[in-house]
Design an enzyme around this catalytic site. Structure first.
Site, PDB file in Angstrom:
ATOM      1  N   GLY A 221       1.082  -1.281  -0.253  1.00  0.00           N
ATOM      2  CA  GLY A 221      -0.194   0.152  -0.388  1.00  0.00           C
ATOM      3  C   GLY A 221       1.080   1.522   0.146  1.00  0.00           C
ATOM      4  O   GLY A 221       0.267   2.427   0.179  1.00  0.00           O
TER       5      GLY A 221
ATOM      6  N   LYS B 270     -31.657  15.147  11.583  1.00  0.00           N
ATOM      7  CA  LYS B 270     -31.558  13.685  11.780  1.00  0.00           C
ATOM      8  C   LYS B 270     -30.844  13.434  12.460  1.00  0.00           C
ATOM      9  O   LYS B 270     -29.326  14.835  13.215  1.00  0.00           O
ATOM     10  CB  LYS B 270     -30.666  13.870  10.514  1.00  0.00           C
ATOM     11  CG  LYS B 270     -29.620  12.984  10.651  1.00  0.00           C
ATOM     12  CD  LYS B 270     -28.713  12.368   8.819  1.00  0.00           C
ATOM     13  CE  LYS B 270     -27.954  12.810   9.228  1.00  0.00           C
ATOM     14  NZ  LYS B 270     -26.819  12.903   8.335  1.00  0.00           N
TER      15      LYS B 270
HETATM   16  C1  R5P Z   1     -23.415  14.743   7.070  1.00  0.00           C
HETATM   17  O1  R5P Z   1     -23.403  14.864   7.820  1.00  0.00           O
HETATM   18  C2  R5P Z   1     -23.150  14.718   5.560  1.00  0.00           C
HETATM   19  O2  R5P Z   1     -23.525  16.271   5.762  1.00  0.00           O
HETATM   20  C3  R5P Z   1     -24.105  13.478   4.300  1.00  0.00           C
HETATM   21  O3  R5P Z   1     -25.275  14.129   4.698  1.00  0.00           O
HETATM   22  C4  R5P Z   1     -23.770  12.053   5.171  1.00  0.00           C
HETATM   23  O4  R5P Z   1     -22.087  12.228   4.986  1.00  0.00           O
HETATM   24  C5  R5P Z   1     -23.246  11.808   4.052  1.00  0.00           C
HETATM   25  O5  R5P Z   1     -23.551  10.507   4.731  1.00  0.00           O
HETATM   26  P1  R5P Z   1     -24.271   8.469   4.158  1.00  0.00           P
HETATM   27  O6  R5P Z   1     -24.113   8.488   2.660  1.00  0.00           O
HETATM   28  O7  R5P Z   1     -23.058   7.537   4.803  1.00  0.00           O
HETATM   29  O8  R5P Z   1     -25.778   8.991   5.236  1.00  0.00           O
END
Ligand code: R5P
Length: 304
Positions: A35, A193
């Site tokens: 790597g 979220k």
């Molecule tokens: C998180 O806070 C970012 O803004 C994105 O929503 C996130 O990194 C997306 O990750 P995933 O596709 O794994 O949910």
């Protein structure tokens, strides 16, 4: 100006160089079986402005090491300036210690670049804008928002004219969603979220604040990694009465190796920029790419 391409996104470097009417300068990048990476430049760099384009996409640590070697060589060979163009900056999600005992990894990345010889950076839509403060060298932070706004505006009828709503899939994206909605003169809504902090890719809570009923929901994120955030956001929008869900994100990380998840996802189309070179085996029919090469080339043009 001499422009080099790291191995992570040669098509983007070619496109940028083409706009600037330059050729990409030759370099050698070798990865050993364990790597380890080794970079070699044979051009005379004395008094030249060396520009290195490298996205810190997978394998992010190795790609970081690569650009640091490019910068280290350029500095040692007496380049007058070394500019790192990093269209996708890994580790930007670690812009603070989310829990006691964690590293502020993006600061470490910025320090590593500087120590390697990088004099200035050009970044694009890094996860947390505030993290630019860790770059102790002149740093330009570009945004793909205008490119997306122009694209959506030109294709309004494809999304359902006059019925658009921009969705921030988490509170951290509120201001970007609000700005895009303002540019397009449409409304926006925010999803609350919450992630499990000890299970980095999993989502605990996902509640929609806003009215998406009978609207076309455009989920606007900085990056798509596993796709869970976007798919859950789409589900909650459809549950709230949205006609369809679309996904727009600056960086298509696509860390899940199975692109068929997107065929099954309740999302009509996925738009990303070419900040990351998406390998053929990760592409899928719903995916569309818009180029950031003109934006980066325009920024570099100030130096030509
Ligand atoms: C998180 O806070 C970012 O803004 C994105 O929503 C996130 O990194 C997306 O990750 P995933 O596709 O794994 O949910």
């Amino acid at each position: 100006m001499i422009i080099f391409s790291g191995s992570s996104n040669q098509p983007l470097t070619e496109e940028i160089a083409g706009i600037l009417k330059l050729n990409v300068s030759p370099s050698e990048v070798v990865r050993f079986a364990d790597g380890e990476v080794r970079v070699r430049i044979t051009d005379d760099l004395k008094d030249q402005h060396a520009v290195i384009v490298q996205s810190l996409s997978t394998p992010c640590d190795s790609n970081l090491m690569e650009i640091c070697q490019f910068a280290h060589i350029a500095k040692r060979e007496k380049a007058k300036k070394v500019t790192a163009v990093i269209p996708y900056l890994a580790y930007a999600r670690q812009h603070k210690a989310h829990r006691e005992g964690e590293a502020i990894s993006v600061k470490l990345v910025a320090d590593f670049l500087k120590t390697s010889g990088v004099d200035e950076c050009i970044l694009l839509d890094i996860h947390e804008e505030n993290a630019v403060r860790f770059f102790k060298m002149p740093t330009v932070h570009l945004s793909a928002s205008d490119i997306f706004a122009e694209y959506i505006d030109a294709h309004r009828e494809d999304f359902g004219e006059d019925n658009l709503i921009i969705i921030a899939p988490d509170k951290g994206r509120r201001s970007e969603a609000e700005n895009l909605a303002g540019d397009l003169e449409v409304g926006f809504a925010v999803i609350d979220k919450v992630r499990f902090l000890d299970r980095t890719d999993e989502i605990d809570k996902n509640e929609l604040n806003g009215d998406v009923n009978q609207k076309e929901a455009l989920i606007f994120d900085d990056m798509i990694s596993t796709g869970r955030t976007a798919i859950k956001a789409a589900e909650v929008c459809l549950k709230g009465g949205a006609f369809h869900a679309y996904l727009i994100a600056s960086h298509g990380v696509f860390s899940i190796n199975d692109p068929s998840i997107w065929d099954k996802a309740p999302i009509e189309k996925v738009f990303v920029t070419n900040s990351i070179n998406i390998p053929l085996n990760k592409r899928f029919p719903k995916l569309e790419t818009v180029s950031v090469a003109p934006l980066i080339a325009k920024t570099l043009q100030n130096y030509v």
